[in-house]
Design a protein around this motif. Structure first.
Motif, PDB file in Angstrom:
ATOM      1  N   ASN A   9       3.781   6.123  -5.236  1.00 35.48           N
ATOM      2  CA  ASN A   9       3.658   6.329  -6.672  1.00 35.48           C
ATOM      3  C   ASN A   9       2.633   7.400  -7.000  1.00 35.48           C
ATOM      4  OD1 ASN A   9       3.360   5.689  -9.519  1.00 35.48           O
ATOM      5  ND2 ASN A   9       4.638   3.954  -8.928  1.00 35.48           N
TER       6      ASN A   9
ATOM      7  N   ALA B 261       0.829  -1.200   0.000  1.00 36.61           N
ATOM      8  CA  ALA B 261       0.000   0.000   0.000  1.00 36.61           C
ATOM      9  C   ALA B 261       0.863   1.250   0.000  1.00 36.61           C
ATOM     10  CB  ALA B 261      -0.924  -0.009   1.210  1.00 36.61           C
ATOM     11  N   MET B 262       1.986   1.166   0.726  1.00 33.81           N
ATOM     12  CA  MET B 262       2.846   2.344   0.815  1.00 33.81           C
ATOM     13  C   MET B 262       3.481   2.653  -0.527  1.00 33.81           C
ATOM     14  SD  MET B 262       6.214   2.844   3.065  1.00 33.81           S
ATOM     15  CE  MET B 262       7.159   2.100   1.782  1.00 33.81           C
ATOM     16  N   LEU B 263       3.952   1.598  -1.220  1.00 37.82           N
ATOM     17  CA  LEU B 263       4.570   1.829  -2.526  1.00 37.82           C
ATOM     18  C   LEU B 263       3.572   2.460  -3.481  1.00 37.82           C
ATOM     19  CD1 LEU B 263       6.671  -1.406  -2.971  1.00 37.82           C
ATOM     20  CD2 LEU B 263       7.469   0.901  -2.560  1.00 37.82           C
ATOM     21  N   LEU B 264       2.359   1.967  -3.401  1.00 38.67           N
ATOM     22  CA  LEU B 264       1.324   2.504  -4.269  1.00 38.67           C
ATOM     23  C   LEU B 264       1.089   3.985  -3.977  1.00 38.67           C
ATOM     24  CD1 LEU B 264      -0.443   1.175  -6.354  1.00 38.67           C
ATOM     25  CD2 LEU B 264      -2.221   0.985  -4.651  1.00 38.67           C
ATOM     26  N   ARG B 265       1.019   4.312  -2.697  1.00 38.45           N
ATOM     27  CA  ARG B 265       0.791   5.708  -2.333  1.00 38.45           C
ATOM     28  C   ARG B 265       1.940   6.579  -2.775  1.00 38.45           C
ATOM     29  NH1 ARG B 265      -0.707   3.717   2.356  1.00 38.45           N
ATOM     30  NH2 ARG B 265       1.233   4.381   3.309  1.00 38.45           N
TER      31      ARG B 265
END
Lengths: 424, 448
Positions: free
Chosen positions: B433, B427-431
């Motif tokens: 991005n 979720a953090m990587l997505l955010r």
């Protein structure tokens, strides 16, 4: 007229190697407007082209054609053409103009929905996504459309192959919102609640400067699914955008009341709370989920009993979780034992239930394999994390921002500055 | 005790003495029995433990609480007598109204007296104000302090607690020695307790304790009591218990305008029972020589503490039940009786089950003087709260202690942590991005 024929000839001549294709690309770009003006006449020319060899030219013509109005009688023919094109086109050529490809697919999706044959669009769009995306971590604009078609046609399983990919790269935030929202709904349909929670959680916590309807709807479902799956709604994590933290609750009051009621664990209270807001739930199309919330309260209460009792009569179970008869209680317990949600045996002679501890001893080969696969996954993830970390620390935009920040701090504590940004 | 009582009450009621001299003797004739004992409350004995305003307030509190006519009137009569010794005409009218001629003409509203008091008060106030103004123009610190102090005393005597508080606080700027500061603090504490503002109480206790010169033992004991009260009102029973237990025997009857030594024993004992564990109870309560002196004053509390420690829960709970009606009439404790009692009971149940692997619920119910199903309910609540690690065999009515399997629990936790970590990182990587995207989107706009 001439120009279209000439263009077709160019396409046929110039689709051999990459240099020719890029030349063709510039030619096609120049003639884009004239193609659009003759949109309705383009269909016959398509037949002269081979979608697998002349993908780029075919795409331009098809896009120009689909930008015009499509007559009803032509629609099924059009659909066939698009499906064939999607199946046979070359991925390298269409990636030169992804927006054209997307627009063709979108008009295809609109047609499919208009004709109410969503199921026909599922397979082609999946192929289209695979051809368009550069890696499986890439979220294309087509993802939400694909999931929408899956939802409409109830082909939830078809969506799994796409949903199970981890998504990291996003072109448009709106795509992500919709993708995660639809993904959450599909996972709910498949009863994969933890996955659904993950998707909806992504929507709710995504950075946003203004509240959007997708986030509101997602939050409603998030509350319900959290209740079904965990029995409580977690508070917002601190990285949630301030907008969401401040405003989401205002739009979802009935759901928050429901959650508060659920925590008390009283069945009758929950039931009345649902009854008072039933119209709102119905209007939001969430009534089914709300009913699942209600029945999950039985399970949760029974599970709670296993924490306090070694043996308990069915009569007492029925009393404790507000079921009407011991018979119903037995059914619930039986079902929960079958689903592996509790570990218990029923003694029908005395009407007693004995609860056991979890028999899992973490000694079996399967368990070790499971643990091993988790470790592997986490290692992969942490590699990715460190590579991204490296990448960010080389990013010029980041560096300029850091150097600007650094001036503001004393030289002594500049060390702490990069850490501060790595965490966000 | 009698003599002491009179002595303190004397100066307060000097001016009103001539009106009610007869009643005074009558009141003290009956002597003092144990205030808390027995089923029925002996209001007179209880009242005689206190002096000053708190006596009146406590009596009125009892009168409000009691539907019973006899005790209500008794309380009101004593309050009436007490007020007449003072100068608070407003309170006087209130009490007279409450009595509503039920005690005969002797206790009717004495309009002339009330008016006289009010008139005198008016004069005195003007006088004090004038004096203070003179002091202030002369800029003599000590006199100004005295002036404010007198005004504070005056307002306190007339029941205008808010004004009294203000004036006492004002003396603070003119305090020159630690003795003054302590006097100021004690005054403020007294008024704040009457006002029910216990935040101020703990505040000023802190200030008083910070004075460089250590105050005399009596003052220390007073401050401890006040702090204990403040903590108790804030529902911090453990801290309250500590403060009461630290109270020195010097307290004696020196702080009867706030608290009687009997109260210290009751408050401290109950708070300690509710919040201390066994060793603490032994070390700080039972073996505490200072506190033992207080406990001797209230034998019931002493007995119940010893019973609790000796695991004679039935008799301990019985004592508690007997005490309850009287405790509910206590102006400070009544709000906390329920909470303290449940805590004590839970503690007793937890302690009872602690040493056993299995407990027969029938025996246990006998020990707690309750029936099995009631006990089961209590146990269930405690298990759900994770205060008892055990499970109930409802079929055979036996409680089994539960020993968590460390290995399995660790595996479970590890797997869970892994799943959570994976989810969070993704979720953090997505955010991250998305944030990057937003940055890219803004960049061209800035150039334009």
């Amino acid at each position: 007229m001439d120009s279209v024929e000439a263009l077709v000839a160019h396409v046929q001549a110039l689709s051999g190697n990459p240099e020719e294709v890029s030349h063709l690309h510039s030619l096609l770009k120049q003639s884009e407007d004239s193609l659009r003006s003759q949109a309705s006449r383009l269909l016959p020319f398509l037949e002269q082209l081979d979608p697998s060899k002349h993908s780029l030219g075919y795409l331009y013509l098809l896009e120009a054609y689909s930008s015009g109005p499509i007559l009803r009688e032509q629609a099924s023919g059009y659909l066939l053409t698009v499906v064939e094109f999607i199946n046979s086109c070359s991925a390298e050529q269409i990636r030169l103009t992804p927006d054209k490809f997307v627009s063709v697919c979108k008009s295809f999706k609109d047609q499919v929905m208009q004709l109410q044959v969503a199921i026909q669009g599922v397979a082609p769009l999946r192929t289209a996504i695979r051809k368009l995306q550069t890696s499986s971590e890439h979220l294309t604009t087509l993802h939400p459309d694909f999931l929408l078609l899956c939802l409409l046609s109830k082909c939830y399983k078809a969506a799994l192959s796409i949903l199970d990919d981890d998504i990291f790269e996003v072109d448009q935030p709106r795509d992500l919102f919709l993708y995660c929202y639809y993904g959450g709904m599909i996972n709910i349909g498949l009863k994969r609640f933890h996955k659904a929670l993950e998707c909806l959680h992504n929507v709710v916590t995504a950075p946003m400067t203004a509240l959007n309807a997708i986030a509101v709807e997602a939050f409603k479902k998030y509350i319900l699914v959290s209740l079904i799956h965990n029995g409580q709604v977690p508070s917002f994590p601190k990285y949630t955008s301030a907008t969401a933290q401040r405003n989401l609750k205002n739009y979802t009051q009935p759901y928050i009341d429901l959650a508060n009621c659920y925590v008390t664990g009283k069945f009758s209270e929950l039931e009345t709370s649902i009854q008072t807001n039933i119209e709102k739930f119905q209007a939001d199309n969430n009534l089914g989920l709300v009913k699942q919330v209600l029945s999950s309260l039985y399970k949760r209460n029974i599970q709670r009993l296993t924490q306090t009792y070694l043996t308990l009569s069915l009569q007492d179970i029925a009393g404790a979780v507000q079921l009407k008869t011991p018979r119903e209680a037995e059914m619930h317990v039986l079902r929960m034992i079958q689903d592996g949600e509790i570990f218990a045996t029923i003694n029908q002679k005395d009407g007693m239930v004995s609860f056991h501890e979890d028999p899992e001893q973490y000694k079996t080969c399967e368990m070790i394999e499971h643990i091993d696969s988790s470790i592997q996954r986490l290692m992969g993830l942490s590699k990715k994390l460190s590579s991204i970390d490296e990448h960010i620390s080389c990013d010029p935009a980041y560096l300029t921002k850091i150097s600007r920040e650094r001036q503001r701090f004393d030289f002594d504590d500049f060390d702490s500055v990069p850490h501060k940004f790595l965490q966000t | 005790m009698d003599g002491d009582d009179e002595g303190v009450a004397g100066p307060m009621g000097d001016e009103a003495m001539f009106l009610n001299g007869g009643d005074d003797g009558h009141q003290q004739q009956r002597g003092i029995k144990a205030a808390m004992g027995g089923e029925q409350m002996d209001v007179e004995a209880y009242a005689s433990l206190y002096t000053g305003r708190t006596k009146v307030v406590r009596l009125l509190f009892i009168a409000d609480r009691f539907g019973n006519d006899g005790i209500q009137l008794e309380a009101l009569r004593l309050a009436y007598d007490e007020i007449k010794k003072g100068e608070d005409s407003r309170l006087y009218r209130e009490v007279a109204g409450k009595i509503a001629c039920r005690l005969g003409p002797q206790y009717a509203l004495d309009q002339a007296w009330a008016d006289a008091v009010a008139r005198r008060a008016e004069q005195r106030k003007d006088k004090l104000d004038n004096e203070l103004n003179v002091y202030r123009t002369n800029l003599i610190k000590e006199s100004i302090r005295m002036g404010y102090n007198d005004l504070g005393d005056f307002y306190y005597a007339h029941g205008q607690l808010g004004d009294a508080f203000k004036n006492y606080v004002r003396t603070r700027d003119y305090c020159t020695t630690s003795k003054h500061i302590i006097q100021m603090c004690l005054n403020v504490i007294l008024v704040s307790i009457e006002l029910g503002q216990f935040l101020h109480v703990s505040n000023y206790v802190g200030k008083a304790e910070q004075t460089p010169e250590s105050p005399d033992p009596i003052t220390v004991a007073k401050l401890r009591c006040a702090a204990g009260l403040a903590y108790m009102e804030a529902k911090k029973y453990k801290l309250a218990a500590r403060k009461f237990l630290e109270t020195g025997p010097e307290l004696g009857n020196n702080y009867t305008e706030v608290i009687a030594p009997q109260d210290v024993a009751t408050y401290g004992g109950l708070c300690a029972l509710a919040s201390f564990d066994r060793t603490e109870l032994k070390n700080k309560v039972i073996d505490n020589i200072n506190f033992r002196n207080f406990l001797e004053l209230v034998p019931e509390v002493r007995e119940l503490i010893h019973d609790f420690y000796a695991s004679r829960y039935a008799s301990c709970l019985e004592y508690l039940e007997n005490l309850k009606p009287n405790l509910l009439l206590d102006i400070h404790l009544h709000d906390h009786v329920g909470a303290l009692y449940t805590q004590i009971r839970h503690k007793a149940i937890i302690q009872y089950t602690h040493p056993f692997i299995s407990v027969d619920l029938h025996m246990m119910a006998g020990a707690f003087k309750t029936n099995v199903s009631g006990l089961e309910k209590e146990l269930k609540a405690l298990i759900t709260d994770n205060q008892i690690q055990a499970r109930i065999d409802s079929h055979n009515k036996i409680l089994y202690a539960r020993h968590a399997d460390q290995r399995n629990a660790t595996f479970q936790r590890v797997l869970l942590t892994g799943v959570e970590f994976e989810r969070d990182v993704r979720a953090m990587l997505l955010r991250a991005n998305l944030l990057k995207h937003e940055y890219n989107q803004r960049a061209p706009a800035r150039k334009a």
